[in-house]
Design a protein around this motif. Structure first.
Motif, PDB file in Angstrom:
ATOM      1  N   ILE A 170     -47.165   4.203 -31.102  1.00 46.77           N
ATOM      2  CA  ILE A 170     -46.066   4.932 -31.750  1.00 46.77           C
ATOM      3  C   ILE A 170     -44.713   4.323 -31.431  1.00 46.77           C
ATOM      4  O   ILE A 170     -43.751   4.539 -32.155  1.00 46.77           O
ATOM      5  N   LEU A 214     -40.727   4.024 -33.025  1.00 46.30           N
ATOM      6  CA  LEU A 214     -39.591   4.649 -32.337  1.00 46.30           C
ATOM      7  C   LEU A 214     -38.474   3.633 -32.109  1.00 46.30           C
ATOM      8  O   LEU A 214     -37.296   3.995 -32.064  1.00 46.30           O
ATOM      9  N   PRO A 219     -48.096   9.333 -26.028  1.00 42.36           N
ATOM     10  CA  PRO A 219     -48.670  10.676 -26.137  1.00 42.36           C
ATOM     11  C   PRO A 219     -49.844  10.772 -25.164  1.00 42.36           C
ATOM     12  O   PRO A 219     -50.516   9.762 -24.911  1.00 42.36           O
ATOM     13  N   ASP A 226     -35.664   9.750 -19.975  1.00 44.83           N
ATOM     14  CA  ASP A 226     -36.807  10.278 -19.214  1.00 44.83           C
ATOM     15  C   ASP A 226     -37.553   9.153 -18.499  1.00 44.83           C
ATOM     16  O   ASP A 226     -38.067   9.342 -17.395  1.00 44.83           O
ATOM     17  N   PHE A 245     -45.758  11.309 -20.454  1.00 46.99           N
ATOM     18  CA  PHE A 245     -46.216  11.775 -21.760  1.00 46.99           C
ATOM     19  C   PHE A 245     -45.048  11.977 -22.719  1.00 46.99           C
ATOM     20  O   PHE A 245     -44.100  12.703 -22.400  1.00 46.99           O
ATOM     21  N   LEU A 246     -45.162  11.366 -23.872  1.00 45.69           N
ATOM     22  CA  LEU A 246     -44.169  11.584 -24.914  1.00 45.69           C
ATOM     23  C   LEU A 246     -44.574  12.803 -25.727  1.00 45.69           C
ATOM     24  O   LEU A 246     -45.762  13.030 -25.956  1.00 45.69           O
ATOM     25  N   GLY A 247     -43.584  13.560 -26.145  1.00 46.91           N
ATOM     26  CA  GLY A 247     -43.853  14.718 -26.992  1.00 46.91           C
ATOM     27  C   GLY A 247     -43.302  14.489 -28.384  1.00 46.91           C
ATOM     28  O   GLY A 247     -42.565  13.517 -28.623  1.00 46.91           O
ATOM     29  N   GLU A 248     -43.671  15.374 -29.285  1.00 45.53           N
ATOM     30  CA  GLU A 248     -43.186  15.226 -30.658  1.00 45.53           C
ATOM     31  C   GLU A 248     -41.663  15.273 -30.722  1.00 45.53           C
ATOM     32  O   GLU A 248     -41.041  14.631 -31.567  1.00 45.53           O
ATOM     33  N   GLU A 249     -41.072  16.050 -29.804  1.00 41.39           N
ATOM     34  CA  GLU A 249     -39.613  16.183 -29.827  1.00 41.39           C
ATOM     35  C   GLU A 249     -38.928  14.854 -29.512  1.00 41.39           C
ATOM     36  O   GLU A 249     -37.796  14.614 -29.936  1.00 41.39           O
ATOM     37  N   ASP A 250     -39.621  13.985 -28.782  1.00 40.49           N
ATOM     38  CA  ASP A 250     -39.026  12.692 -28.433  1.00 40.49           C
ATOM     39  C   ASP A 250     -38.773  11.836 -29.662  1.00 40.49           C
ATOM     40  O   ASP A 250     -37.868  11.009 -29.691  1.00 40.49           O
ATOM     41  N   VAL A 251     -39.632  12.022 -30.644  1.00 41.06           N
ATOM     42  CA  VAL A 251     -39.489  11.253 -31.871  1.00 41.06           C
ATOM     43  C   VAL A 251     -38.144  11.570 -32.508  1.00 41.06           C
ATOM     44  O   VAL A 251     -37.482  10.713 -33.083  1.00 41.06           O
TER      45      VAL A 251
END
Lengths: 417, 405
Positions: A100, A104, A36, A74, A60-66
């Motif tokens: 995080i 994951l 993030p 990506d 950058f990881l986003g919440e949608e990646d979770v």
């Protein structure tokens, strides 16, 4: 398994007072932080401060990646783009994950394999800095240190070179050790933090022995022994002259060379302990883990030399310290053991204390009359390291800290709430 | 790859925005993280950390606690600290790990409040969002909780919304107060530099709200709805533009309407048209409200070139236009470094105004650059160089840009 101390209370994070100048542990490498945005901020800003920002970038990881797990694709796309943009292209890329990722479940091996297929000229390795895993069996920092050597490969032949494994950036090798090695024709001494080129770093594959200069790099040394066939010996920071002797004898034995008589050096250390003890005149001594991560061993050595150790500050008891910690609890239950980051220390309204704090963290909590401010922890190796610390303690007795005028972030000037 | 950042650092996170907003209160702020997030805030986003006693603490979240949803541990730690420190209120903040394991920070806050008898706010911050959303969330929670229903009784009272050291110098509160007081106004609630907690209770009494950054917009809309208070969306930049903003305040109060910073820029439009469509333009990259005000300030100072504005930050895009459709709609929204590069490459910009770290982007080469350090971007690297906006020294900056043609 390490024990975390005082994990039942909120903690205060004291600012890092001194920083190493360099942080690129593998020359000509690049680190892609995959996290993030929030988690990458300090890496970016400190890289700019250290002048190493050309070696880091961020995905950058986003919440949608979770939810989607699409980030693995990506990452591959980001690496493709990075290798187009970076000039010169890095020889190796570290994929650096944060807390995080523990939740994951990225498939490291598969990811590295995919990237290696796409970019065969570049080496890839996965790193993790996940302090959320500090309750795990192996400290995150140990795995991180292991990956510093991930780009090394097994060599068919070895020379008389010696690797220092675990040396902090900008830390000079101990002279007792260097003299012993050089006197017996071993060298060069190789250290990844001192390498200027990737090729120089790769020469570490050729060395015949790894000397582990910090226990946090033990996992790295074991991995290198298994993967590269390079055996290892330890030469940890210690404040016990007998232990320095054991370390040097172990190295001599591993390299099949004679170990000189070290009894004079041991006597000199004991004399130094006596002289410092006299200078202290029974003054209470507080120790903290900014001086050494083996602070319980340090406390034990000092107590065995008759010093009046009253406080030990550490966030955790690592495995390597378990015996000294148990000894301390059993033989000296009067010694206060705690975590300097405990918030209560900030609001303690006691005045200054007549004591000598070795390390700023303990000094800050106790508002010690005298303190030794250590540049970077665990720089004390060999006999000279012990002499250095004792000399710094004696020097500190000559200066009284003016806490009224010292800002302690998070605490009002002068200390009272 | 829109989320790849090679040249620019990640920006200040939502939890830093919340902490920054709560900094001046006698509060206990607990960030539910392992320690890096707390460190991000204290070391990189809080210039006041080293000079004032504060209690932003870390829960030392660990894997086992996160996996098994051990909220009780967090509640215990916070309640113990609340009992020791006796804050006016407590705030518990989320971070990336609590976000992905689904920890209910508002539920945790309820539990803490019930056990400690201390007001507790829960913030579901994630670290995936940027600071202005955190500032806005903190402002709304505090005002929803503390603001008393009262009539707009203070005819010359102005609340300042959106003022934190993530956009401004920590000294900006004083500079703004001086500016408005010279015109017979006085600052009621200054959120969040120079805040007096009592002023939160009476925030509805002010005649007008001055929104100085995008993070203040959601609260301005809330106060408009709850108290009917009109607002002006403008950041005073120097004395010339400051006078213009003060006029907007008068107009807003007199007409009871909300105003976005703008001027009758017919002269500027004509001059731009004369210069031709390909004329070299200026690009301002900043907070949307501040960038818009800078554009106005430049035109007031005689700038003739076309001026585009852009931002990486938006607290609430819907809140950035008023009922008449006026507002910040022409501000380019940049969601990534790549957006910025494409914007710069897509037009003949003579110069860019923004945080100095933007100069790290190679596409800017050959263009003029005017530095406006933005703490949410460049962090502690440039804290000492952040400009005082409501100060005459800013006029010189504006003159430099106008004179650069």
């Amino acid at each position: 398994m390490q024990l975390e101390l005082q994990n039942d209370s909120l903690c205060y994070l004291a600012p890092i007072r001194k920083r190493p100048r360099r942080s690129v542990v593998v020359p000509e490498s690049h680190t892609l932080h995959i996290c993030p945005a929030a988690c990458g901020r300090r890496f970016a800003i400190s890289a700019i401060e250290k002048g190493t920002s050309d070696h880091v970038s961020f995905l950058f990881l986003g919440e949608e990646d979770v939810v989607t797990g699409r980030y693995e694709q990506d990452i591959c796309d980001a690496v493709d783009e990075l290798l187009l943009v970076l000039d010169p292209a890095p020889k190796g890329i570290f994929l650096h994950f944060k807390c995080i990722d523990d939740f994951l479940g990225t498939d490291d091996a598969s990811l590295v394999e995919r990237l290696q297929c796409r970019h065969p000229k570049t080496k890839f390795a996965v790193c993790r800095l996940d302090p959320v895993a500090l309750d795990g069996k192996i400290m995150p920092g140990m795995l991180l240190r292991k990956q510093q050597y991930a780009f090394l490969e097994r060599s068919d032949s070895h020379d008389r070179g010696i690797n220092l494994v675990g040396t902090r950036v900008d830390c000079k090798p101990d002279k007792d050790l260097v003299e012993l090695l050089e006197a017996n024709g071993f060298g060069p001494i190789r250290d990844n933090t001192e390498c200027d080129t990737y090729e120089e770093y790769r020469l570490m594959e050729k060395s015949c022995l790894n000397i582990v200069t910090h226990w946090m790099s033990l996992v790295a040394a074991r991995d290198m022994e298994q993967r590269l066939g390079i055996p290892f010996c330890v030469y940890y920071p210690t404040f016990d002259a007998r232990e320095v002797v054991c370390f040097l004898q172990g190295i001599a034995q591993a390299l099949d060379m004679p170990c000189p008589d070290l009894s004079a050096a041991v006597r000199a250390v004991e004399d130094d302990y006596d002289a410092t003890g006299k200078a202290l005149q029974g003054m209470p001594v507080a120790l903290d883990s900014t001086v050494t991560m083996q602070v319980f061993s340090l406390a034990r050595t000092m107590l065995e030399h008759g010093y009046n150790v009253t406080h030990v500050f550490a966030a955790r008891v690592p495995d390597v310290e378990a015996e000294s910690y148990a000894w301390l609890r059993e033989r000296h239950p009067e010694v206060a053991v705690g975590d300097a980051s405990n918030y209560r220390g900030l609001f303690d309204e006691r005045g200054t204390q007549k004591c000598l704090a070795v390390g700023y963290e303990g000094a800050r909590v106790l508002r010690a009359d005298h303190y030794v401010e250590v540049d970077l922890n665990d720089d004390y190796h060999g006999f000279s390291g012990i002499h250095q610390l004792l000399a710094e303690m004696r020097d500190a007795l000559g200066a009284k800290a003016a806490w009224e005028s010292i800002h302690v972030p998070g605490r009002t000037q002068g200390g009272a709430r | 790859m829109s989320r790849l950042s090679v040249y620019l650092p990640p920006f200040a996170a939502d939890y830093s925005g919340i902490c920054s907003a709560l900094f001046e209160f006698n509060s206990l702020v607990a960030i539910n993280d392992a320690h890096c997030c707390t460190m991000n805030y204290t070391e990189y986003d809080e210039p006041r950390w080293s000079s004032t006693q504060k209690t932003t603490l870390c829960t030392k979240l660990r894997s086992i606690g996160a996996v098994f949803g051990n909220d009780e541990q967090v509640v215990d730690k916070v309640c113990a600290a609340a009992s020791d420190l006796q804050p006016d209120f407590v705030a518990v903040l989320g971070s990336p790990v609590p976000a992905i394991v689904g920890m209910d920070m508002e539920g945790v806050a309820c539990e803490i409040e019930s056990r400690s008898n201390t007001t507790c706010f829960g913030f579901p911050s994630t670290g995936f969002s940027t600071y202005e959303k955190g500032v806005a969330a903190a402002a709304l929670k505090l005002v929803e909780h503390y603001a008393l229903d009262c009539p707009a009784s203070d005819a010359r009272g102005v609340n300042v919304l959106g003022l934190t050291p993530l956009d401004f110098s920590p000294e900006e509160g004083r500079a703004l107060s001086c500016l408005v007081e010279q015109a017979g106004w006085h600052v009621g609630a200054s959120l969040f530099l120079g805040i007096d907690p009592q002023h939160l209770c009476n925030i509805g009494a002010a005649a007008v709200n001055l929104v100085v950054s995008a993070s203040g917009l959601p609260l301005a809309h809330y106060l408009r709805k709850r108290f009917g208070t009109p607002f002006v969306v403008a950041c005073p930049l120097g004395m010339r533009h400051g006078s213009h903003v003060l006029q907007l305040l008068d107009q807003a109060v007199a007409e009871g309407t909300c105003r976005y910073d703008a001027i009758d820029d017919t002269a500027h439009d004509v001059a731009s048209a004369d210069a031709g469509a390909d004329a070299d333009a200026l690009l301002i990259v900043w907070d949307a409200v501040m960038a818009n005000s800078l554009r106005v300030a430049l035109v007031l100072a005689g700038e003739k070139r076309p001026i585009d504005i852009a931002t990486f930050f938006s607290a609430d895009a819907k809140a950035e236009t008023d009922d008449n459709g006026e507002g910040l709609h022409d501000c380019h929204r940049l969601s990534s470094e790549k957006d910025f590069i494409q914007l710069v490459l897509g037009k003949r910009y003579a110069a860019v105004v923004g945080d100095p770290l933007l100069q790290r982007v190679p596409s800017l080469g050959g263009r003029g650059f005017f530095s406006l350090p933005h703490p949410a971007v460049s962090s502690r690297l440039l804290w000492k160089e952040v400009a005082l906006c409501a100060d005459e020294s800013f006029d010189a900056r504006i003159d430099d840009i106008v004179g650069s043609r």
